[in-house]
Structures are given as C-alpha cells and as structure tokens.
Design a protein around this motif. Structure first.
Motif, PDB file in Angstrom:
ATOM      1  N   GLU A 174       0.843  -1.195   0.000  1.00 38.01           N
ATOM      2  CA  GLU A 174       0.000   0.000   0.000  1.00 38.01           C
ATOM      3  C   GLU A 174       0.880   1.247   0.000  1.00 38.01           C
ATOM      4  O   GLU A 174       0.591   2.224  -0.700  1.00 38.01           O
ATOM      5  N   SER A 175       1.958   1.227   0.776  1.00 34.95           N
ATOM      6  CA  SER A 175       2.888   2.352   0.790  1.00 34.95           C
ATOM      7  C   SER A 175       3.502   2.566  -0.587  1.00 34.95           C
ATOM      8  O   SER A 175       3.663   3.701  -1.052  1.00 34.95           O
ATOM      9  N   LEU A 176       3.858   1.468  -1.239  1.00 38.38           N
ATOM     10  CA  LEU A 176       4.459   1.560  -2.566  1.00 38.38           C
ATOM     11  C   LEU A 176       3.483   2.147  -3.577  1.00 38.38           C
ATOM     12  O   LEU A 176       3.831   3.056  -4.339  1.00 38.38           O
ATOM     13  N   PHE A 177       2.241   1.667  -3.580  1.00 39.73           N
ATOM     14  CA  PHE A 177       1.243   2.184  -4.516  1.00 39.73           C
ATOM     15  C   PHE A 177       0.941   3.659  -4.250  1.00 39.73           C
ATOM     16  O   PHE A 177       0.720   4.436  -5.178  1.00 39.73           O
ATOM     17  N   SER A 178       0.917   4.030  -2.980  1.00 44.83           N
ATOM     18  CA  SER A 178       0.661   5.430  -2.643  1.00 44.83           C
ATOM     19  C   SER A 178       1.805   6.319  -3.115  1.00 44.83           C
ATOM     20  O   SER A 178       1.586   7.443  -3.575  1.00 44.83           O
ATOM     21  N   LEU A 179       3.017   5.808  -3.022  1.00 43.19           N
ATOM     22  CA  LEU A 179       4.173   6.565  -3.506  1.00 43.19           C
ATOM     23  C   LEU A 179       4.098   6.740  -5.017  1.00 43.19           C
ATOM     24  O   LEU A 179       4.310   7.844  -5.542  1.00 43.19           O
ATOM     25  N   ILE A 180       3.788   5.670  -5.725  1.00 45.49           N
ATOM     26  CA  ILE A 180       3.712   5.728  -7.182  1.00 45.49           C
ATOM     27  C   ILE A 180       2.629   6.708  -7.637  1.00 45.49           C
ATOM     28  O   ILE A 180       2.806   7.459  -8.601  1.00 45.49           O
ATOM     29  N   SER A 181       1.509   6.704  -6.942  1.00 43.26           N
ATOM     30  CA  SER A 181       0.408   7.597  -7.327  1.00 43.26           C
ATOM     31  C   SER A 181       0.604   9.006  -6.801  1.00 43.26           C
ATOM     32  O   SER A 181      -0.258   9.861  -6.972  1.00 43.26           O
ATOM     33  N   GLN A 182       1.746   9.251  -6.116  1.00 46.15           N
ATOM     34  CA  GLN A 182       2.105  10.583  -5.601  1.00 46.15           C
ATOM     35  C   GLN A 182       1.122  11.069  -4.563  1.00 46.15           C
ATOM     36  O   GLN A 182       0.870  12.268  -4.433  1.00 46.15           O
TER      37      GLN A 182
END
Length: 244
Positions: A174-182
């Motif tokens: 979830e942290s990774l996806f949130s980072l990718i989506s800025q």
C-alpha cells in the motif's frame, strides 16, 4: 505515512526457536519503519528488503518438523490464499514500474531528439502517467476490499506469524502504490510532474529529473524481483507441507 492496515507488535513466549525470534524482530522493524519513515523510493527499497529478510526467516521456520507438525491443512490453505494475494500485488507493482520506466524512456528519447514542442512531449508523458495512476488506484481499492482480518490470538504461533507477515506485506505494498500515485508525497516522484507547467520547459532540467526517477525505479524493480523470488519459495514450502 499512515496505513489502513492494523499492524501489531509481536510478542512471542520466551524460549521459542531462534527463527521465531528473528521473525518477531523483522516484523517489529518493519512496523517501526511504517510508522516513522517518510514516503520515498529509498525508504520503500529498505522496506521491500526487510520483507525479503522476513520471508527468508519464515521459509526457514517452515522447514522445521515441529512447525510442520502443528499446521493443519485448513490453516495452510488459508495462508496459501494469502500468499496468492501478496504475489499478485508484487506482480502488479513490477508491471506498473515497468510501464513507468517505459514512458520515462520515451520522454527522454523525445527530449534528446528535441522533436516538436517540449510541452507536447510532456503532455504525452502525463497521459501515460494518468493511465498508470488508474491502475494503481484500482489496486489500492482491491487491497482495501480484501483487507486482512485481525489475527485470532488463539491461532497456532506459526500461523499467527504467517498471517502477521501477510498483513505487513500488504501494508508495505500500500505504501508503494501510494508513492507511485504521488499521494501525500513531496519527494522525487513528483519532481518531474512539477515541471509540467503551461510555460516553456527546460529540456536539460527535465532530462536530469527524469534520469533520477528512472534510477529510483530500477532500484525498486531490483528489490521487488528479489522479494518475488523469495515469496515464490515460501509458497512452494507451504504447498509441500500441504501435500505431505
């Protein structure tokens, strides 16, 4: 960053196997990292490597006869279902990063050739980024719908650790996806997009930012690949337990 997954500190009885203590240590390190570190590509690489180390310990624990003897087929099947979910998240992450790298490479190539208007080049990049963000947003929604239930304290200690590892894995993804989506970030991931203004853009500046972002993506890809291989090995160990 805040996470929607409930992550607990793990308490194991004294005198447990050293591998169980190692799993406890890795889980608590990841828990602390989730609560205290900012969202950045370097922080995510550290967390992904932490997950890899966690599953190395988990897989070693699964090789022990005493661990296998206390695992019922029903509990192993439940953990196997969770492992599919984690592998799916890992696959999606790798695919999204690959798409990001591809559109960055196209952007860099266009800028180096200096064909057409730079703003048009950036507009094409932003369209690609929008498509990627839609994939990420869908993945985040799916994760929330399948959020792991709180682990029953009456479960066997090995199953509890496996379920806690699954819960932690989903939180990291979830942290990774949130980072990718800025989402709620002010780091290098958004630096390229900040240059997309309705004015003349410096090709040199944009190229430099794009190359830095590409380097971060490659580092994340490497960590995801190592984690993916470890997750597959753990799943094979669980299948062997189920079939024996």
């Amino acid at each position: 960053m805040a996470t929607n997954f409930h992550i607990r500190s793990i308490s194991l009885p004294s005198g447990t196997h050293p591998l169980a203590a190692s799993i406890k240590e890795q889980l608590n390190r990841l828990r602390t990292s989730q609560e205290t570190t900012t969202s950045s590509s370097s922080a995510l690489c550290h967390k992904l490597d932490g997950l890899r180390k966690l599953y190395e310990c988990v897989d070693d624990l699964l090789q022990l006869n005493e661990s296998q003897q206390h695992l019922s087929n029903e509990s192993v099947e439940e953990v196997l279902n969770g492992s599919v979910k984690i592998l799916d998240m890992c696959d999606i992450s790798r695919d999204v990063l690959s798409q990001m790298k591809k559109c960055l490479q196209e952007l860099e190539s266009s800028l180096r050739r200096r064909r057409g208007d730079d703003n048009e080049v950036c507009e094409g990049y932003m369209i690609s980024r929008k498509n990627i963000s839609m994939v990420v947003s869908k993945s985040l929604k799916n994760m929330k719908r399948s959020e792991t239930k709180r682990v029953n304290s009456d479960l066997d200690s090995t199953i509890k650790m496996l379920k806690d590892s699954e819960e932690m894995s989903l939180a990291v993804f979830e942290s990774l996806f949130s980072l990718i989506s800025q989402s709620k970030t002010n780091n290098g991931w958004s630096s390229v997009c900040k240059l997309f203004k309705p004015k003349r853009i410096s090709c040199e500046s944009l190229l430099r930012q794009s190359e830095d972002l590409n380097s971060s993506i490659q580092e994340l890809e490497q960590n995801l690949e190592c984690l993916y291989r470890r997750l597959v090995k753990t799943r094979v160990s669980l299948l062997n337990i189920l079939n024996n």
